[in-house]
Design a protein around this motif. Structure first.
Motif, mmCIF file in Angstrom:
data_model
loop_
_atom_site.group_PDB
_atom_site.id
_atom_site.type_symbol
_atom_site.label_atom_id
_atom_site.label_comp_id
_atom_site.label_asym_id
_atom_site.label_seq_id
_atom_site.Cartn_x
_atom_site.Cartn_y
_atom_site.Cartn_z
ATOM 1 N N UNK A 158 0.864 -1.182 0.000
ATOM 2 C CA UNK A 158 0.000 0.000 0.000
ATOM 3 C C UNK A 158 0.903 1.236 0.000
ATOM 4 N N UNK A 159 1.033 1.844 -1.166
ATOM 5 C CA UNK A 159 1.996 2.931 -1.339
ATOM 6 C C UNK A 159 1.773 4.113 -0.403
ATOM 7 N N UNK A 160 0.492 4.403 -0.095
ATOM 8 C CA UNK A 160 0.197 5.566 0.771
ATOM 9 C C UNK A 160 0.882 5.439 2.130
ATOM 10 N N UNK A 161 0.947 4.202 2.627
ATOM 11 C CA UNK A 161 1.564 4.027 3.946
ATOM 12 C C UNK A 161 3.061 4.293 3.894
ATOM 13 N N UNK A 162 3.674 3.935 2.773
ATOM 14 C CA UNK A 162 5.101 4.215 2.613
ATOM 15 C C UNK A 162 5.324 5.729 2.554
ATOM 16 N N UNK A 163 4.416 6.427 1.865
ATOM 17 C CA UNK A 163 4.520 7.896 1.783
ATOM 18 C C UNK A 163 4.354 8.528 3.168
ATOM 19 N N UNK A 164 3.406 7.996 3.942
ATOM 20 C CA UNK A 164 3.185 8.527 5.298
ATOM 21 C C UNK A 164 4.431 8.368 6.159
ATOM 22 N N UNK A 165 5.027 7.176 6.080
ATOM 23 C CA UNK A 165 6.250 6.914 6.856
ATOM 24 C C UNK A 165 7.351 7.889 6.442
ATOM 25 N N UNK A 166 7.536 8.000 5.140
ATOM 26 C CA UNK A 166 8.570 8.903 4.612
ATOM 27 C C UNK A 166 8.342 10.336 5.100
ATOM 28 N N UNK A 167 7.107 10.817 4.960
ATOM 29 C CA UNK A 167 6.829 12.199 5.345
ATOM 30 C C UNK A 167 7.030 12.424 6.838
ATOM 31 N N UNK A 168 6.537 11.470 7.652
ATOM 32 C CA UNK A 168 6.641 11.644 9.106
ATOM 33 C C UNK A 168 8.095 11.651 9.558
ATOM 34 N N UNK A 169 8.868 10.666 9.105
ATOM 35 C CA UNK A 169 10.229 10.549 9.632
ATOM 36 C C UNK A 169 11.203 11.537 9.002
ATOM 37 N N UNK A 170 10.990 11.871 7.738
ATOM 38 C CA UNK A 170 11.927 12.836 7.136
ATOM 39 C C UNK A 170 11.751 14.201 7.804
ATOM 40 N N UNK A 171 10.516 14.515 8.189
ATOM 41 C CA UNK A 171 10.258 15.786 8.853
ATOM 42 C C UNK A 171 10.795 15.779 10.295
ATOM 43 N N UNK A 172 10.428 14.716 11.033
ATOM 44 C CA UNK A 172 10.842 14.681 12.447
ATOM 45 C C UNK A 172 12.347 14.577 12.616
ATOM 46 N N UNK A 173 13.023 13.922 11.670
ATOM 47 C CA UNK A 173 14.468 13.714 11.836
ATOM 48 C C UNK A 173 15.294 14.558 10.869
ATOM 49 N N UNK A 174 14.619 15.446 10.126
ATOM 50 C CA UNK A 174 15.329 16.331 9.189
ATOM 51 C C UNK A 174 16.255 15.547 8.283
ATOM 52 N N UNK A 175 15.679 14.532 7.620
ATOM 53 C CA UNK A 175 16.486 13.649 6.773
ATOM 54 C C UNK A 175 15.786 13.504 5.432
ATOM 55 N N UNK A 176 16.484 13.848 4.356
ATOM 56 C CA UNK A 176 15.804 13.877 3.057
ATOM 57 C C UNK A 176 16.013 12.624 2.208
ATOM 58 N N UNK A 177 16.952 11.768 2.612
ATOM 59 C CA UNK A 177 17.275 10.635 1.754
ATOM 60 C C UNK A 177 16.410 9.397 1.949
ATOM 61 N N UNK A 178 15.094 9.610 2.118
ATOM 62 C CA UNK A 178 14.166 8.469 2.115
ATOM 63 C C UNK A 178 13.428 8.525 0.792
ATOM 64 N N UNK A 179 13.432 7.415 0.082
ATOM 65 C CA UNK A 179 12.721 7.370 -1.202
ATOM 66 C C UNK A 179 11.693 6.255 -1.179
#
Ligand code: ATR
Length: 283
Positions: A158-179
């Motif tokens: 389910x792609x949406x869940x992967x997007x949610x994970x990416x958005x949540x953690x890249x924001x909270x940890x200031x990390x852009x290299x999640x694809x």
């Protein structure tokens, strides 16, 4: 094991909890070190979770583990939350200090420690391909970022869940290299040029004959395959084994996350080898 009036109580709250292996290896560890502790499995239904958490204080438990389905819901009932657990919104360990309950997540650190201690692998600077976007994927992604991972690919049915994970953690940890890798494209060779580690956090492989989500041609180019499934040797692990690729299974992850909990409760180093032996003896 001798239980007396001074025995300190720990355990696991889950629903169901019948098949939990944690009592086996935690009690083996207490016994080996001669610690006056006990670890009990407790079935707690979701509607009783609040009362059960109050019960930890009322009954002076030293601490507990939380497992499915309580890892997120427990947060509303505790007094304090560790930073790592807050970031991934998941608590699997409580420590009761004089009636003050602090929540931790030991899944991520268990993962990191198991890599270091079992295979001498340091996650920093590595490229990791994670299958799944559930609780374990959050824990592993979160801690890997904190430990200096270079790049993380997340791939979920389910792609949406992967997007949610990416958005949540890249924001909270200031990390852009999640694809996010679209599920259908997961075996495209463009993703597999420089992957060091594959981590399967999905339930695929729990049933016999469920084929690996990753093709053999991509598995052969990685340095390690880690599959969190622990009830059987998955097809993913079988392919790694066949090709001489180092691999680790979910039993190791289970033991190492438990070892971190053990250390939080007792302040002593967990006897990993004893814990491992007790589980293999039991399964
Ligand atoms: P956990 O908390 O242990 O990570 P979970 O939250 O139940 O477990 O997540 C299970 C994961 O397995 C999910 O990523 C799920 O994908 P969906 O989000 O699309 O449901 C994945 N999963 C389960 N069965 C699958 C299958 N047959 N093929 C691919 N992914 C599967």
């Amino acid at each position: 094991m001798k239980i007396t009036g001074t025995t300190k109580i720990t355990g696991v709250f889950g629903y169901p909890v019948k098949h939990s292996l944690s009592p086996v290896f935690q009690n083996a560890a207490f016994e080996y070190l001669g610690l006056d502790y006990i670890y009990i499995p407790v079935e707690v239904s979701p509607e009783n979770l609040g009362k059960a958490i109050e019960g930890i204080k009322a009954l002076s438990f030293v601490g507990v583990n939380l497992t499915i389905p309580h890892k997120k819901a427990v947060i509303q009932y505790i007094d304090e939350i560790d930073e790592e657990a807050r970031i991934i919104e998941s608590v699997n360990t409580l420590v009761n200090k004089d009636g003050w309950l602090k929540g931790y997540s030991t899944d991520g650190y268990g993962f990191i420690r198991s890599l270091k201690e079992e295979k001498g692998i340091d996650i920093s600077g590595k490229n990791v391909f994670i299958l799944g976007a559930g609780g374990s994927a959050y824990a592993i992604t979160g801690v890997s970022i904190k430990e200096g991972v270079s790049k993380i690919y997340i791939c979920n049915r389910t792609g949406e869940k992967a997007e949610l994970l990416k958005n949540a953690l890249s924001k909270r940890l200031q990390f852009q290299n999640i694809l996010v890798v679209p599920f259908k494209e997961r075996n495209d060779k463009k993703y597999w040029k420089d992957i060091d580690l594959i981590v399967n956090t999905t339930s695929v492989g729990m049933k016999e004959g469920e084929s690996s989500l990753i093709d053999e041609k991509n598995i052969v180019s990685v340095k390690l395959v880690y599959d969190l499934v622990y009830n059987r040797k998955t097809e993913l692990i079988q392919l790694a084994e066949k090709n001489g690729i180092p691999h680790m299974d979910g039993l190791l992850m289970l033991i190492y996350q438990g070892a971190v909990s053990f250390e939080l409760w007792t302040g002593m180093k967990a006897p990993i080898e004893i814990m491992k032996r007790s589980i293999h003896a039991d399964t």
